[in-house]
Design a protein around this motif. Structure first.
Motif, mmCIF file in Angstrom:
data_model
loop_
_atom_site.group_PDB
_atom_site.id
_atom_site.type_symbol
_atom_site.label_atom_id
_atom_site.label_comp_id
_atom_site.label_asym_id
_atom_site.label_seq_id
_atom_site.Cartn_x
_atom_site.Cartn_y
_atom_site.Cartn_z
ATOM 1 N N GLY A 1 72.839 44.300 22.868
ATOM 2 C CA GLY A 1 72.625 45.364 21.897
ATOM 3 C C GLY A 1 71.912 46.554 22.522
ATOM 4 N N ASP A 2 71.788 47.628 21.736
ATOM 5 C CA ASP A 2 71.191 48.883 22.212
ATOM 6 C C ASP A 2 69.817 48.692 22.846
ATOM 7 O OD1 ASP A 2 73.298 50.027 20.935
ATOM 8 O OD2 ASP A 2 72.124 50.962 19.343
ATOM 9 N N VAL A 3 68.957 47.950 22.173
ATOM 10 C CA VAL A 3 67.586 47.815 22.637
ATOM 11 C C VAL A 3 67.555 47.047 23.961
ATOM 12 C CG1 VAL A 3 65.336 46.796 22.103
ATOM 13 C CG2 VAL A 3 66.636 47.961 20.304
ATOM 14 N N GLY B 1 63.879 54.031 24.107
ATOM 15 C CA GLY B 1 62.877 53.832 23.063
ATOM 16 C C GLY B 1 63.480 54.002 21.683
ATOM 17 N N GLN B 2 64.837 53.837 21.614
ATOM 18 C CA GLN B 2 65.531 53.967 20.328
ATOM 19 C C GLN B 2 65.221 55.325 19.691
ATOM 20 O OE1 GLN B 2 67.801 51.457 18.813
ATOM 21 N NE2 GLN B 2 67.796 51.369 21.038
ATOM 22 N N LEU B 3 65.389 56.374 20.514
ATOM 23 C CA LEU B 3 65.118 57.735 20.054
ATOM 24 C C LEU B 3 66.293 58.273 19.251
ATOM 25 C CD1 LEU B 3 63.608 59.235 23.340
ATOM 26 C CD2 LEU B 3 62.546 57.733 21.643
ATOM 27 N N LYS C 1 73.359 39.594 21.888
ATOM 28 C CA LYS C 1 71.924 39.457 22.150
ATOM 29 C C LYS C 1 71.276 40.825 21.998
ATOM 30 C CE LYS C 1 73.639 36.402 25.687
ATOM 31 N NZ LYS C 1 75.004 37.000 25.789
ATOM 32 N N ASP C 2 70.048 40.859 21.543
ATOM 33 C CA ASP C 2 69.359 42.142 21.455
ATOM 34 C C ASP C 2 67.849 41.950 21.520
ATOM 35 O OD1 ASP C 2 69.129 44.879 21.369
ATOM 36 O OD2 ASP C 2 70.153 45.131 19.465
ATOM 37 N N GLY C 3 67.140 43.064 21.530
ATOM 38 C CA GLY C 3 65.683 43.018 21.547
ATOM 39 C C GLY C 3 65.120 43.339 22.907
#
Ligand SMILES: [Ca+2]
Ligand SMILES: [Ca+2]
Ligand SMILES: [Ca+2]
Ligand SMILES: [Ca+2]
Ligand SMILES: [Ca+2]
Ligand SMILES: [Ca+2]
Ligand SMILES: [Ca+2]
Ligand SMILES: [Ca+2]
Ligand SMILES: [Ca+2]
Ligand SMILES: [Ca+2]
Ligand SMILES: [Ca+2]
Ligand SMILES: [Ca+2]
Lengths: 203, 203, 203, 203, 203, 203
Positions: A50-52, B47-49, A94-96
Motif C-alpha cells: 500500500g501507499d504508506v 508522509g501521506q501528504l 500489505k500496508d503500514g
C-alpha cells in the motif's frame, strides 16, 4: 512458513513482524540489486504494498542514500544497480509504516554483504533521519515471533510500555531490544562481516 | 512524542505546528539530500501528504532554487543530490499550506548545515517570492507549541490579530515573532553556522 | 490582502482579477526561474490550479517560447532554468482561462527583469498567437480592482461592451485599456527596464 | 468572434468548422513551434480537447513526420522545436475527429511559413496515410461558415451527398471543394509562399 | 467505405475484419514511420483502441523487433523512427485481439516497402512467437469481406471448423487460407517487392 | 489448444498451469528480446495481466538481473534488448502469483537459448531470492496438465500435502517434482544446451 534461518541465509533478507486479521505473523523483506551489466535501474517495489508501505521503502532508501556512507556501506552500488524490494507472499496486500526498519535492514544487509541474524525479528517505523518511531500490535507481533522460533526482537523504544501486555512466559523466552535509532537496529541485526549464518530451528 | 531537541539535533529538521482533530500538535519536517555517488535525483515527498502540502514542498524547493544563492546556500547540491522531504508519522494523512515555511526552513537548514533552533516552532504558508501568507488555527497551534516545551513561535504577520484569542498565561511563556518574509524565518530559526545545538527540555 | 505594491515589488509577479463566490478579487501570479546551477527544469504549476488554468500556463509559456525572441526577451533562460508559476493562496482551488494574460505578463516580467506596474491589474484569455480573448465577470473584477487600490485595468477589447454595467463612480477612478493582443498588455503593464517600482497605496 | 482574416493573418492558424449545441460554429486551430534555444520539446495540446481530438492531433503530426519531406516542408523543425496545438476558446470542451485536416493544415502552414487563406474553412477526419474521411454536420457547418464570411469550404468527398441538405442560397455563395486527400487540402488552403494575406470581411 | 484497393495502394496499410453491432465489417490498419530527421520516436496508437487491442499492437511490434531480421526486414528503422499505428474511423471505439495479424502485416508492409495485396483481408490473434490464435465471428467477417469485394481471406487454422457456418455461395467466391503462423500471413498477403499494386473493384 | 510441443519448440516459451472458472488449464508464458538494433528497451507485459501477475514478472526479471550471471546466463542482453512477456490468450484477464516460476523459466530459456522441455509444466510463486512459495489449485492444475499430455509437473515443496487430493490414476501418469528453489526448476525444465526439442503428443 519456511524457517527464518532458511529465508535469511543470504544477505538482503530481513525478518519483520506484522499484524494480520488473524493475530500477528512473521514477514520477510527481500532486497535485490541488479547486476550493473543488466542495465536495471530505479526502485522497484512489489508484494501488493500500500501507499504508506511504499513510502517506507522510499524513506529506507533515502536514509541509506544520505547516511549510508557514514555507515561504511558501498552506496555507489545504489547508483549503478536497480534496487528491488519485495515482500512475499505476492498476492497478499500489505500496508503500514512498521516495516520501515526491516526494509532499511534488508537493504543494508545486501549492500554490506552481511546476513541478517536468523534469530532476530523487528518492527518499527523509520524516519528520514533514522529515528525509530512507535508502531501498533506489539503483543501480537511478539507472540508471532515466538511461534516462529525467533529469540530476539527489536521494538521502538517508545513501545516499551506495551511489553506489559505480553504474557510473561513469552517475554521470558525472548530478548527484546527497545531501539530509538535505526543505526542500533543495524548493529543488533546484522551478522559480523564474513560470519557464517546462525540458523534457528523452525517452530 | 520525542522532545524537539532530540529531533532537531541534526541539520535538516524543522519543527512545525498543525491543527488536528484533537486540537493542535507539533510536527517535524525532515529533509535529506542523497549522497551524489548514490545517483539519487528528483524530489521525493513522503508522509501521506495531500495535494496542497505537496505543492508547498515544490514552492519551498523552487524558492531555494531561485533565491538560495542570494542567501549564500550551496544550491548546486540541489542539482546533484536527490531531495527528500518527509513528515512523520508515516501513516497519518496531512494536508494544507501552513507547513510551507517549515519545509523551506528544513531544506535551508540541510543545505547550510546549520541546525534549526530546538526552542523554535513555526507555521505559515510561503509564496514563490518568499512572502509569508496567513494560516488558520493560531490558538490551537500556540497551545500545542507550549505543551511541547517550545518557547519561540513564528507566525505570519497577517495572523497577529489572532493572538487575541490565545490565553495570556500561554502567550506570556512564548516569544511570538510575526513574520512577513521567509528570509526573516531563516534568520530567526537557524542556529549560527558551527554553533552547538540548544536543547530544550521535553514537556 | 497585502497591497499590490508590495507583492509586485520584484520582477515576476503580476496582478490578476478573479470572480469568486463572493464577487471579485485580486490575485497574484508569481513566476520563478531556477538558478541554472540547481538543475531545476520543466514547468511546475502550483496553487490548486484546474485543468483549464494549467493549460493557460502552457499557452503563456509556448507563446514566449515561440515569440519571446521577437520581444527581445532572453528566452534561452527557459531552456536551462526550470519555470514555476504559482497562484496563492495555496489551498484555494482556481480555474478558468482568464488569467492567461496575467501569466504571460508574470513570465515576461521575470525574463526581462522589468517589474509589473503596481497600479495595473489585468484579465483576459490568451491564445497561442497572442490574441486576447474575452472573459466573464468584468463588473465584479473592476469593482475588486478598485477596492484593492488599482488604478489601471487591462481587459479584452471584445469585453468593452461590459463596461456599461460598471458603476460610473468606479469607472471614473479607473483607467481601462481594452486590448486585443498580449504584446499590448506587456507594453502597458511592464515598467521600463531599470525603472524603480511605482508603489500604490493599499486599500 | 474576430474575423477569420485577423486570426489567420500569421502562419500556423487554420479555420475549422464545428457542430455545437447551438448549430455550427467556426473554430481556429493554432499551432506554434518553440524557438529551439528555449529547449521546448514534445507535443503540447490545449483547449480542453477530448481523447478523439487529441488523437487527431497525433495523426496530423505523424502524417507530417512521415510525409512532410515529400511535401517539401522543413520537417527537421519538428525535431528541435516543441510543437503546441491550441484550439480556443480555452474553457470550452471539444472532441471528435473532424478537425483532423484543420490541424494538419495549421501545422503545414507553420512549417512552410505560408498563411492559410482567410476565405477558406474546412472540416474532415484525416487518416495516417492522408485520406480524408467523412464527418457529420455538413449542413450546420456550411451555414456557420457562411455566417462567418467564409467563401470557400473544403469537405470530405464522401460527404458530397450531404450538400443536398444545404439551402441553395447558402450553397450559391460558397465554393465547396470535396477532397479525398489531405494533400489536396494543403494545395487549396495555403497561400503561395511569400504571398500577402487575403483578408475577408467579417460577418 | 472506400474500396480496399485505394486504401492499400501504399505500403503500410492492411485490411482486417471486425465484428460490429451490425454484423461484420472491413477495417484498415494504417502504419507510419516518422522520418528520422523529425525526431519522432516511441509507439503511438490511435483510433480509440481498447486495452486488448493496444496490447496486440505491442505484440506485433515486439514480434518484428525480435524476428524481423530473420524475415529480412530493415528493423533498424524501428530504432530511429517513431512508429504510429492507426485504425480509422477515429471516433469509433475498437477492442479485441483479432487484429493482431493485421497489425503485424501493416508494419511488415511498411518496413519492407511491399504493399499488402488489395484482394486480401485477414483476422487472427498473434502471439509473441508468431503463432496465429483463434478468434470469433468468422461467419460475419467472411460475409463482410465478400460484401467489400475481397476475394482472399486469411483465418486462424484453429478456426477452420467455423467455415461450416458460412453460406456456400459466399465461400465459393472466397479463397480462404487457414494459417497457424504469422510468417505464412506475410507470405500470402504481401505483394512481391517492387510489384505494382493489384487493385480490386469496390463492392 | 495447440500441443505444448509445438508451442515450446522455440526458446522463450514455458508451460504453466492455471485455475480457471472451469477447473484448471495449461497456459503458455512467451518471452521475447528485441533485436538490439531495433532500439527496443524496457519491460513490456501483455495478456491482460493483473497487478499481482505483473509483479511476478518484475520479480522474475529482477531475480535474473541479480542472480543470472551465477547461472551463466548472458544477462547483458537484458540491458540492450527490450524484454516482452506475453501470456496468451490476449483477451482473457489473468492474475495471481503462481506463474512466477513459469515466467522465470521462459526468460531463462530465452537468454540461454535452451528450449523448455515440452513434457514439463509448472506452477509456483517465486520470491526475489529464488524461493518457490506455495500456490493454490494443485488438484485442478495436475488434472489439466494430464489432459494436455504433460508428463512432468513441478510444484512448490510446501504444496506436497495437496497431492493427497489428486486421483491416483492421474498421479501415476505424472512425474511430480516438489521444488523449493527456482534454480531446481531451471535444472529440471530446460533442455540441455544445443539439444533437440522433445515433443509430446497432444491430448
Ligand atoms: Ca493509502
Ligand atoms: Ca526476556
Ligand atoms: Ca486535494
Ligand atoms: Ca510573549
Ligand atoms: Ca476540468
Ligand atoms: Ca476612467
Ligand atoms: Ca473519449
Ligand atoms: Ca457554390
Ligand atoms: Ca479492457
Ligand atoms: Ca473458396
Ligand atoms: Ca489487484
Ligand atoms: Ca507418479
Amino acid at each position: 512458513q519456511d524457517p527464518a534461518g532458511r529465508r535469511t541465509a543470504v544477505p538482503g533478507v530481513a525478518t519483520g513482524l506484522a499484524v494480520t486479521g488473524a493475530g500477528g505473523d512473521v514477514l520477510y523483506v527481500e532486497a535485490s540489486l541488479a547486476d550493473p551489466e543488466t542495465g536495471g535501474t530505479a526502485l522497484n517495489l512489489t508484494g501488493q504494498l500500500g501507499d504508506v508501505m511504499k513510502e517506507s521503502a522510499q524513506i529506507a532508501l533515502s536514509f541509506l542514500r544520505s547516511h549510508g556512507a557514514e555507515l561504511e556501506l558501498p552506496v555507489g552500488d545504489l547508483k549503478d544497480r536497480g534496487v528491488h524490494l519485495h515482500v512475499p507472499a505476492g498476492a497478499v496486500p500489505k500496508d503500514g509504516p512498521s516495516a520501515g526498519i526491516t526494509m532499511t535492514t534488508a537493504l543494508a544487509s545486501l549492500l554490506s554483504g552481511r546476513q541478517v541474524r536468523a534469530d532476530v525479528a523487528m518492527t518499527g517505523e523509520v524516519s528520514l533521519t533514522g529515528r525509530v518511531l512507535p508502531i501498533g500490535g506489539v503483543k501480537q507481533k511478539l507472540l508471532a515471533a515466538h511461534r516462529a522460533g525467533i529469540t530476539t526482537v527489536l521494538i521502538p523504544q517508545r513501545n516499551e510500555p506495551d511489553l506489559d501486555d505480553v504474557p510473561a512466559e513469552v517475554l521470558d523466552r525472548l530478548t527484546v531490544h527497545p531501539v530509538s535509532d535505526v543505526r542500533q537496529v543495524l548493529e543488533l541485526a546484522l551478522e559480523p562481516a564474513g560470519a557464517a549464518a546462525h540458523t534457528v530451528a523452525a517452530a
